[in-house]
Write a protein that holds these residues in place. Structure first.
Motif, PDB file in Angstrom:
ATOM      1  N   LEU A  24      -5.964   9.857  -2.042  1.00  0.00           N
ATOM      2  CA  LEU A  24      -6.557   8.638  -1.501  1.00  0.00           C
ATOM      3  C   LEU A  24      -6.395   7.522  -2.523  1.00  0.00           C
ATOM      4  CD1 LEU A  24      -8.147   7.800   1.064  1.00  0.00           C
ATOM      5  CD2 LEU A  24     -10.242   8.257  -0.214  1.00  0.00           C
ATOM      6  N   THR A  25      -5.715   6.457  -2.133  1.00  0.00           N
ATOM      7  CA  THR A  25      -5.412   5.361  -3.050  1.00  0.00           C
ATOM      8  C   THR A  25      -6.064   4.075  -2.570  1.00  0.00           C
ATOM      9  OG1 THR A  25      -3.255   6.357  -3.546  1.00  0.00           O
ATOM     10  CG2 THR A  25      -3.558   4.048  -4.147  1.00  0.00           C
ATOM     11  N   PRO A  26      -6.945   3.472  -3.397  1.00  0.00           N
ATOM     12  CA  PRO A  26      -7.530   2.180  -3.004  1.00  0.00           C
ATOM     13  C   PRO A  26      -6.445   1.103  -2.923  1.00  0.00           C
ATOM     14  CG  PRO A  26      -8.738   3.183  -4.831  1.00  0.00           C
ATOM     15  CD  PRO A  26      -7.470   3.951  -4.684  1.00  0.00           C
ATOM     16  N   VAL A  27      -6.448   0.364  -1.825  1.00  0.00           N
ATOM     17  CA  VAL A  27      -5.419  -0.653  -1.576  1.00  0.00           C
ATOM     18  C   VAL A  27      -6.093  -1.989  -1.340  1.00  0.00           C
ATOM     19  CG1 VAL A  27      -3.562  -1.363  -0.036  1.00  0.00           C
ATOM     20  CG2 VAL A  27      -3.839   1.058  -0.602  1.00  0.00           C
ATOM     21  N   HIS A  28      -5.572  -3.025  -1.953  1.00  0.00           N
ATOM     22  CA  HIS A  28      -6.053  -4.381  -1.674  1.00  0.00           C
ATOM     23  C   HIS A  28      -5.035  -5.076  -0.779  1.00  0.00           C
ATOM     24  CE1 HIS A  28      -8.074  -8.209  -2.203  1.00  0.00           C
ATOM     25  NE2 HIS A  28      -6.904  -8.752  -2.500  1.00  0.00           N
ATOM     26  N   GLY A  29      -5.469  -5.435   0.423  1.00  0.00           N
ATOM     27  CA  GLY A  29      -4.567  -6.107   1.344  1.00  0.00           C
ATOM     28  C   GLY A  29      -3.693  -5.159   2.128  1.00  0.00           C
ATOM     29  N   GLY A  30      -4.222  -3.979   2.439  1.00  0.00           N
ATOM     30  CA  GLY A  30      -3.442  -3.014   3.221  1.00  0.00           C
ATOM     31  C   GLY A  30      -3.110  -3.500   4.618  1.00  0.00           C
ATOM     32  N   ASN A  31      -3.776  -4.578   5.060  1.00  0.00           N
ATOM     33  CA  ASN A  31      -3.503  -5.158   6.377  1.00  0.00           C
ATOM     34  C   ASN A  31      -2.571  -6.369   6.285  1.00  0.00           C
ATOM     35  OD1 ASN A  31      -5.267  -6.878   5.110  1.00  0.00           O
ATOM     36  ND2 ASN A  31      -6.776  -6.925   6.756  1.00  0.00           N
ATOM     37  N   LYS A  32      -1.827  -6.450   5.188  1.00  0.00           N
ATOM     38  CA  LYS A  32      -0.875  -7.539   5.003  1.00  0.00           C
ATOM     39  C   LYS A  32       0.521  -6.973   4.756  1.00  0.00           C
ATOM     40  CE  LYS A  32      -4.358 -10.472   2.715  1.00  0.00           C
ATOM     41  NZ  LYS A  32      -4.668 -11.237   1.470  1.00  0.00           N
ATOM     42  N   ALA A  33       1.525  -7.832   4.827  1.00  0.00           N
ATOM     43  CA  ALA A  33       2.901  -7.406   4.557  1.00  0.00           C
ATOM     44  C   ALA A  33       3.132  -7.211   3.060  1.00  0.00           C
ATOM     45  CB  ALA A  33       3.896  -8.418   5.107  1.00  0.00           C
ATOM     46  N   GLN A  34       2.240  -7.778   2.245  1.00  0.00           N
ATOM     47  CA  GLN A  34       2.284  -7.548   0.799  1.00  0.00           C
ATOM     48  C   GLN A  34       0.926  -6.990   0.366  1.00  0.00           C
ATOM     49  OE1 GLN A  34       3.397 -10.700   2.011  1.00  0.00           O
ATOM     50  NE2 GLN A  34       5.482  -9.876   2.003  1.00  0.00           N
ATOM     51  N   VAL A  35       0.954  -5.898  -0.374  1.00  0.00           N
ATOM     52  CA  VAL A  35      -0.284  -5.266  -0.807  1.00  0.00           C
ATOM     53  C   VAL A  35      -0.338  -5.238  -2.330  1.00  0.00           C
ATOM     54  CG1 VAL A  35      -0.401  -3.803   1.234  1.00  0.00           C
ATOM     55  CG2 VAL A  35       0.701  -2.930  -0.831  1.00  0.00           C
ATOM     56  N   LYS A  36      -1.549  -4.990  -2.840  1.00  0.00           N
ATOM     57  CA  LYS A  36      -1.721  -4.818  -4.282  1.00  0.00           C
ATOM     58  C   LYS A  36      -2.411  -3.489  -4.519  1.00  0.00           C
ATOM     59  CE  LYS A  36      -2.405  -8.359  -6.891  1.00  0.00           C
ATOM     60  NZ  LYS A  36      -2.968  -9.538  -7.595  1.00  0.00           N
ATOM     61  N   ILE A  37      -1.790  -2.661  -5.360  1.00  0.00           N
ATOM     62  CA  ILE A  37      -2.321  -1.347  -5.691  1.00  0.00           C
ATOM     63  C   ILE A  37      -2.295  -1.199  -7.198  1.00  0.00           C
ATOM     64  CG2 ILE A  37      -2.006   1.150  -5.416  1.00  0.00           C
ATOM     65  CD1 ILE A  37      -0.555   0.467  -2.741  1.00  0.00           C
ATOM     66  N   ALA A  38      -3.472  -0.928  -7.770  1.00  0.00           N
ATOM     67  CA  ALA A  38      -3.606  -0.836  -9.231  1.00  0.00           C
ATOM     68  C   ALA A  38      -3.022  -2.084  -9.889  1.00  0.00           C
ATOM     69  CB  ALA A  38      -2.927   0.426  -9.753  1.00  0.00           C
ATOM     70  N   GLU A  39      -3.348  -3.231  -9.310  1.00  0.00           N
ATOM     71  CA  GLU A  39      -2.947  -4.545  -9.827  1.00  0.00           C
ATOM     72  C   GLU A  39      -1.449  -4.810  -9.745  1.00  0.00           C
ATOM     73  OE1 GLU A  39      -5.276  -6.763 -10.475  1.00  0.00           O
ATOM     74  OE2 GLU A  39      -6.666  -5.173  -9.929  1.00  0.00           O
ATOM     75  N   GLN A  40      -0.700  -3.959  -9.062  1.00  0.00           N
ATOM     76  CA  GLN A  40       0.730  -4.191  -8.887  1.00  0.00           C
ATOM     77  C   GLN A  40       1.013  -4.547  -7.435  1.00  0.00           C
ATOM     78  OE1 GLN A  40       3.263  -0.949 -10.116  1.00  0.00           O
ATOM     79  NE2 GLN A  40       5.125  -1.909  -9.350  1.00  0.00           N
ATOM     80  N   GLY A  41       1.887  -5.522  -7.232  1.00  0.00           N
ATOM     81  CA  GLY A  41       2.214  -5.953  -5.885  1.00  0.00           C
ATOM     82  C   GLY A  41       3.367  -5.173  -5.279  1.00  0.00           C
ATOM     83  N   PHE A  42       3.280  -4.913  -3.976  1.00  0.00           N
ATOM     84  CA  PHE A  42       4.328  -4.197  -3.247  1.00  0.00           C
ATOM     85  C   PHE A  42       4.534  -4.852  -1.883  1.00  0.00           C
ATOM     86  CE2 PHE A  42       2.215  -1.090  -5.948  1.00  0.00           C
ATOM     87  CZ  PHE A  42       3.264  -0.362  -6.514  1.00  0.00           C
ATOM     88  N   VAL A  43       5.746  -4.728  -1.368  1.00  0.00           N
ATOM     89  CA  VAL A  43       5.975  -5.037   0.034  1.00  0.00           C
ATOM     90  C   VAL A  43       5.497  -3.829   0.838  1.00  0.00           C
ATOM     91  CG1 VAL A  43       7.659  -5.599   1.826  1.00  0.00           C
ATOM     92  CG2 VAL A  43       7.977  -6.464  -0.507  1.00  0.00           C
ATOM     93  N   ASN A  44       4.662  -4.066   1.826  1.00  0.00           N
ATOM     94  CA  ASN A  44       3.997  -2.986   2.559  1.00  0.00           C
ATOM     95  C   ASN A  44       4.803  -2.582   3.790  1.00  0.00           C
ATOM     96  OD1 ASN A  44       2.219  -1.226   3.764  1.00  0.00           O
ATOM     97  ND2 ASN A  44       0.694  -2.773   4.290  1.00  0.00           N
ATOM     98  N   PHE A  45       5.414  -1.400   3.731  1.00  0.00           N
ATOM     99  CA  PHE A  45       6.131  -0.848   4.872  1.00  0.00           C
ATOM    100  C   PHE A  45       5.403   0.367   5.443  1.00  0.00           C
ATOM    101  CE2 PHE A  45       9.827  -3.064   2.915  1.00  0.00           C
ATOM    102  CZ  PHE A  45      10.255  -3.781   4.023  1.00  0.00           C
ATOM    103  N   SER A  46       4.081   0.387   5.307  1.00  0.00           N
ATOM    104  CA  SER A  46       3.334   1.573   5.730  1.00  0.00           C
ATOM    105  C   SER A  46       2.228   1.310   6.742  1.00  0.00           C
ATOM    106  CB  SER A  46       2.722   2.269   4.503  1.00  0.00           C
ATOM    107  OG  SER A  46       3.717   2.890   3.725  1.00  0.00           O
ATOM    108  N   TRP A 340       6.268  -0.271  -0.870  1.00  0.00           N
ATOM    109  CA  TRP A 340       5.302   0.785  -0.562  1.00  0.00           C
ATOM    110  C   TRP A 340       5.612   1.354   0.822  1.00  0.00           C
ATOM    111  CZ3 TRP A 340       1.786   2.671  -3.997  1.00  0.00           C
ATOM    112  CH2 TRP A 340       0.914   3.656  -3.515  1.00  0.00           C
ATOM    113  N   ALA A 341       6.129   2.581   0.825  1.00  0.00           N
ATOM    114  CA  ALA A 341       6.452   3.275   2.072  1.00  0.00           C
ATOM    115  C   ALA A 341       6.026   4.726   1.901  1.00  0.00           C
ATOM    116  CB  ALA A 341       7.941   3.185   2.380  1.00  0.00           C
ATOM    117  N   THR A 342       5.243   5.221   2.817  1.00  0.00           N
ATOM    118  CA  THR A 342       4.564   6.502   2.649  1.00  0.00           C
ATOM    119  C   THR A 342       5.478   7.680   2.974  1.00  0.00           C
ATOM    120  OG1 THR A 342       2.492   5.439   3.274  1.00  0.00           O
ATOM    121  CG2 THR A 342       2.547   7.845   3.337  1.00  0.00           C
ATOM    122  N   ALA A 343       5.399   8.709   2.132  1.00  0.00           N
ATOM    123  CA  ALA A 343       6.086   9.968   2.396  1.00  0.00           C
ATOM    124  C   ALA A 343       5.247  10.796   3.367  1.00  0.00           C
ATOM    125  CB  ALA A 343       6.301  10.740   1.096  1.00  0.00           C
ATOM    126  N   ILE A 344       5.857  11.255   4.426  1.00  0.00           N
ATOM    127  CA  ILE A 344       5.182  12.092   5.425  1.00  0.00           C
ATOM    128  C   ILE A 344       5.709  13.511   5.270  1.00  0.00           C
ATOM    129  CG2 ILE A 344       4.667  12.439   7.867  1.00  0.00           C
ATOM    130  CD1 ILE A 344       3.566   9.827   6.759  1.00  0.00           C
TER     131      ILE A 344
END
Length: 388
Positions: A24-46, A340-344
């Motif tokens: 379980l990973t805390p995500v800031h802005g998981g409802n956006k196209a760009q997210v921040k996780i552990a203070e690092q920015g990612f393009v959100n493909f998940s 950021w793209a999740t492994a299933i």
């Protein structure tokens, strides 16, 4: 060691050894196209925010205004005092949009699916499900008193054979399958269902808002009308909750006998107001679906030659990795590239079919798709299955 402690320790150890332990990973802005996780920015493909509505300013303002008017919670189940005019307006909006007599509201798609099967099925009934149906549907079938028969994915021939052998009952399929992104052959399934006197239920969680005129979903796109249509509000509509669309008599039956409805606190009225606004936006803002279509075309053009590419006609783009370890390595490589793209992995998908589940949003940009393509090409060259 006591029974439950021993069982828990063994199960977790097994998951860890198999490389299948979820985190379980805390995500800031998981409802956006760009997210921040552990203070690092990612393009959100998940995310499942296909139309880019989950952080839409119009919907945020609608919720804020509705909270001031209705408060933050419904404070009761629908049959007590939890059902408000806001809920009634949402039901009316759904029926007007999707062409059904009634809509029964639930707090989640999981609840709606299980409510329908638990309420409708009795001992001796036959339930026919696609093998790739959502866990909520398969679990409900297993726990119901009915005889459950699972047919190979999208195999209408096998479905027909099962019905001929075991008798009429309830056929259940998804409109768009969440892990594969492919669509059910709904016309053929309805033909088989009608021919053999079965009811049809379609879970269109991943088709509603995206497919069909005004985003009416998989069934409208295929020009069919199942007896029960399940739609969710937490994906393309960007909010939360679900509904079963059906006839007036089925709706009354569900409100009397569906325990998930009768004994659960109703969704907050402010949420109902916001979903109603999301429906209006979905129906009228065609540019969101046009943007998705453009992004899907770009994705296919840029990644079509890669070994893990799977063609779909939806925003769900599974990229096949093979083993669970390779999927995790691929996800790690993408994170290093700011993606950021999740492994299933199993048990969500079959062993040997682990994947990166790429999902597209109307809020993505073409250059982000290009960056994803280049990163996957780089991975395939560095860690090829059979050479680069």
């Amino acid at each position: 060691m006591p029974l439950f402690e021993s069982r828990i320790t063994s199960a977790l150890q097994q998951r860890t050894e198999q490389g299948l332990l979820r985190t379980l990973t805390p995500v800031h802005g998981g409802n956006k196209a760009q997210v921040k996780i552990a203070e690092q920015g990612f393009v959100n493909f998940s995310s499942n925010d296909y139309l880019g509505l989950a952080n839409d300013n119009t919907l945020k303002e609608a919720w804020k205004t509705a909270v001031d008017r209705h408060g933050v919670g419904s404070a009761a189940s629908p049959m007590v005092t939890g059902f408000s005019h806001a809920h009634q307006q949402l039901q009316d909006a759904l029926c007007d949009w999707l062409g059904y007599e009634q809509a029964v509201l639930f707090s989640s798609g999981f609840s709606a699916n299980q409510a329908a099967l638990f309420a409708l099925l009795e001992k001796g009934d036959c339930l026919y499900q696609d093998k790739l149906n959502h866990a909520s549907l398969i679990e409900a079938g297993m726990l119901s008193p009915a005889h459950q028969y699972r047919f190979p994915h999208n195999s209408t021939q096998r479905l027909s054979e099962l019905i001929e052998r075991n008798g009429s009952g309830l056929v259940v399929t998804e409109g768009v399958f969440s892990m594969d992104g492919d669509k059910a052959p709904l016309v053929d399934i309805q033909i088989q269902s009608q021919k053999q006197n079965c009811w049809l239920m379609v879970d269109d969680a991943h088709g509603i808002g995206v497919l069909g005129q005004e985003g009416k979903g998989s069934c409208a796109e295929s020009s069919i009308k199942p007896q029960l249509l399940v739609v969710t509000f937490g994906k393309a509509l960007g909010v939360q909750g679900a509904a079963i669309l059906c006839s007036s008599s089925i709706a009354e039956y569900l409100r009397q006998y569906a325990r998930h409805f009768v004994y659960s606190t109703a969704m907050p009225p402010a949420q109902a107001v916001t979903v109603t606004k999301a429906i209006q936006i979905t129906r009228t803002q065609q540019w969101r679906r046009d943007q998705l279509s453009e992004l899907q075309h770009a994705y296919s053009s840029l990644l079509g030659e890669l070994p893990g590419f799977i063609e779909t006609q939806t925003p769900i783009k599974p990229y096949l990795a093979g083993s669970a370890d390779r999927a995790m390595s691929m996800a790690s490589h993408l994170r290093q590239q700011g993606l950021w793209a999740t492994a299933i992995r199993p048990p969500t998908v079959s062993r040997g079919k682990a994947r990166i589940r790429v999902t597209l949003s109307a809020n993505h940009q073409l250059e982000e798709i290009s960056h994803l393509a280049q990163s996957l090409k780089q991975f395939e060259c560095q860690y090829p299955k059979e050479g680069c």
